[in-house]
Motif scaffolding. Structure first.
Motif, PDB file in Angstrom:
ATOM      1  N   LEU A 181       9.778  22.394  14.038  1.00  0.00           N
ATOM      2  CA  LEU A 181      10.629  22.889  15.131  1.00  0.00           C
ATOM      3  C   LEU A 181      10.805  21.780  16.147  1.00  0.00           C
ATOM      4  N   GLU A 182      12.046  21.591  16.600  1.00  0.00           N
ATOM      5  CA  GLU A 182      12.332  20.596  17.623  1.00  0.00           C
ATOM      6  C   GLU A 182      13.007  21.268  18.816  1.00  0.00           C
ATOM      7  N   LEU A 183      12.484  20.984  19.984  1.00  0.00           N
ATOM      8  CA  LEU A 183      13.090  21.490  21.206  1.00  0.00           C
ATOM      9  C   LEU A 183      14.171  20.509  21.627  1.00  0.00           C
ATOM     10  N   VAL A 184      15.443  20.914  21.497  1.00  0.00           N
ATOM     11  CA  VAL A 184      16.571  20.043  21.807  1.00  0.00           C
ATOM     12  C   VAL A 184      16.816  19.979  23.321  1.00  0.00           C
ATOM     13  N   VAL A 202       5.707  18.230  25.052  1.00  0.00           N
ATOM     14  CA  VAL A 202       5.814  18.269  23.589  1.00  0.00           C
ATOM     15  C   VAL A 202       7.138  18.919  23.205  1.00  0.00           C
ATOM     16  N   SER A 203       7.904  18.212  22.340  1.00  0.00           N
ATOM     17  CA  SER A 203       9.202  18.738  21.926  1.00  0.00           C
ATOM     18  C   SER A 203       9.287  18.949  20.415  1.00  0.00           C
ATOM     19  N   PHE A 219      16.828  27.704  26.253  1.00  0.00           N
ATOM     20  CA  PHE A 219      16.537  26.471  25.544  1.00  0.00           C
ATOM     21  C   PHE A 219      17.285  26.443  24.216  1.00  0.00           C
ATOM     22  N   THR A 220      17.368  25.251  23.627  1.00  0.00           N
ATOM     23  CA  THR A 220      17.968  25.074  22.302  1.00  0.00           C
ATOM     24  C   THR A 220      16.884  24.568  21.368  1.00  0.00           C
ATOM     25  N   SER A 278      13.755  21.962   7.550  1.00  0.00           N
ATOM     26  CA  SER A 278      12.947  21.972   6.329  1.00  0.00           C
ATOM     27  C   SER A 278      12.824  20.512   5.901  1.00  0.00           C
ATOM     28  N   VAL A 279      11.580  20.012   5.805  1.00  0.00           N
ATOM     29  CA  VAL A 279      11.332  18.587   5.631  1.00  0.00           C
ATOM     30  C   VAL A 279      10.511  18.337   4.373  1.00  0.00           C
ATOM     31  N   ALA A 280      10.900  17.295   3.628  1.00  0.00           N
ATOM     32  CA  ALA A 280      10.116  16.847   2.468  1.00  0.00           C
ATOM     33  C   ALA A 280       9.709  15.395   2.698  1.00  0.00           C
ATOM     34  N   PHE A 281       8.556  15.010   2.171  1.00  0.00           N
ATOM     35  CA  PHE A 281       8.092  13.634   2.327  1.00  0.00           C
ATOM     36  C   PHE A 281       7.061  13.339   1.246  1.00  0.00           C
ATOM     37  N   HIS A 282       6.793  12.033   1.068  1.00  0.00           N
ATOM     38  CA  HIS A 282       5.743  11.581   0.165  1.00  0.00           C
ATOM     39  C   HIS A 282       4.483  11.340   0.983  1.00  0.00           C
ATOM     40  N   MET A 283       3.354  11.710   0.417  1.00  0.00           N
ATOM     41  CA  MET A 283       2.080  11.457   1.080  1.00  0.00           C
ATOM     42  C   MET A 283       1.506  10.152   0.562  1.00  0.00           C
TER      43      MET A 283
END
Length: 382
Positions: A59-62, A92-93, A134-135, A140-145
């Motif tokens: 989640l990102e607080l825009v 924290v955003s 607020f916005t 949904s995030v994918a990444f390599h560890m």
């Protein structure tokens, strides 16, 4: 309570590719504006995925501020089940679900290859955000560890929503009855309070000539209208009556009519008249029979009447005028009158005649008139 629901269904994968056909929706619940629903669905066939490939939600607080809000992650997909806590600190955003205290799935542990053919659902709720605007963006995030942590982060899909968790009150249909009457005047003030925002309490203020005289607090659910009624007693005067900042109504509380002493009637010689009005009033009067106004003679001391007159007078309190009082005094004064009266009287004279060679006379008379002065006293109207 701001409720975010994340549903992530993962089944199968193609070789080492990162899945990119992700449906991500976020919307505010129409029946409960305090609830935001986020729905994430994976449509790829995720089979034979590299073991280093992981997925997480972010989640990102825009814009805006949700400092102090508490986020609860219900990791079993059931809002009545166990959850992990996260309180948003100041500044924290960005919040990763796996960064929650006691999160059951640390970052990188949600491996796609482990979820082949399976599905799961994550729910998280943000509380204590009421009253904020607020916005927020859901990702949904994918990444390599890698050996030192996440690498090659890729946002599979993203959506954002501007959230208004404030109440929005409007006031309509203000009525004030009656608009006039004899003091003290009991008025009833009614207004409708409508809320198109988040359910909250509203404090209505009864204002008389700009001064708050009474308050009432009501709970107004989303999309509903709640009536508010005040009852207030106005002493004599002119008033502007309203609720909060609505256009006021003009109300006249008419003071009682003033009185005169002594009572009207007939009086011998001069009469001194005392006028008495309600408390705090100013009295104006006329002696020529016309109705008085605030431009007429101001009463400051008892009125001495030296001749008959009709006294008309009003009492004015805080700009409101009473009905016109009237008192007629007849002043009688003594009058002395001198006049002449015609009277019939005998006029005597000597009548001479000759008797035995001598003149003799006798008294005789005839009728005549004379004017005699008279003096009379009586009472006359002055």
């Amino acid at each position: 309570m701001l409720l975010l629901v994340v549903a992530a269904g993962i089944s199968g994968a193609s070789a080492t590719a990162i899945p990119n056909a992700v449906s991500l929706k976020m919307q505010q619940n129409a029946s409960d504006p305090a609830q935001i629903i986020v729905d994430v669905n994976y449509s790829d066939n995720l089979q034979d995925v590299n073991q280093s490939l992981a997925v997480d939600a972010k989640l990102e607080l825009v814009s805006g501020n949700i400092t102090g809000s508490e986020i609860k992650w219900y990791y079993t997909g059931d809002l009545s089940g166990p959850f992990a806590n996260y309180t948003v600190p100041e500044g924290v955003s960005t919040v990763w679900l796996s960064s929650f205290t006691n999160a059951p799935v640390p970052q990188g542990a949600a491996k796609l290859y482990m979820e082949d053919g399976k599905s799961y659902r994550w729910l998280f709720a943000i509380e204590n955000a009421k009253g904020k605007v607020f916005t927020v963006r859901a990702n949904s995030v994918a990444f390599h560890m890698g050996a030192s942590g996440p690498e090659n982060e890729t946002v599979l899909n993203s959506t954002q929503l501007t959230v208004d968790l404030q109440p929005h009150f409007t006031l309509k249909n203000l009525t004030v009855t009656p608009a006039s009457g004899n003091a003290p005047l009991d008025v009833t003030v009614k207004v409708n309070v409508t809320n198109t925002g988040i359910e909250d309490k509203f404090t209505a203020e009864l204002r008389v000539n700009g001064e708050v005289k009474d308050t009432k607090t009501v709970n107004v659910p989303t999309g509903q209208t709640v009536p508010v009624t005040f009852t207030y007693t106005l002493p004599a005067g002119l008033y502007n009556v309203t609720v909060n900042d609505m256009v006021p109504f003009s109300v006249e509380s008419t003071p009682s009519a003033p009185t005169a002493s002594p009572v009207p009637g007939i009086y011998m010689n001069n009469v001194t008249v005392t006028l008495t009005g309600p408390k705090g009033s100013v009295i104006y009067y006329t002696l020529n029979g016309s109705n008085p106004t605030v431009n007429s003679t101001k009463y400051t001391a008892p009125v001495l009447l030296t001749k008959s007159a009709t006294l008309k007078f009003i009492a004015v309190v805080n700009g409101a005028s009473s009905a016109v009082s009237s008192a007629t005094y007849t002043v009688m004064k003594p009058v002395t009158l001198s006049y002449y009266v015609k009277e019939k009287v005998k006029k005597w004279y000597k009548k001479w005649y000759r008797y035995r060679g001598k003149w003799r006379y006798k008294w005789s008379y005839y009728w005549t008139y004379r004017y005699v002065k008279r003096i009379s006293s009586f009472w006359q109207i002055a």
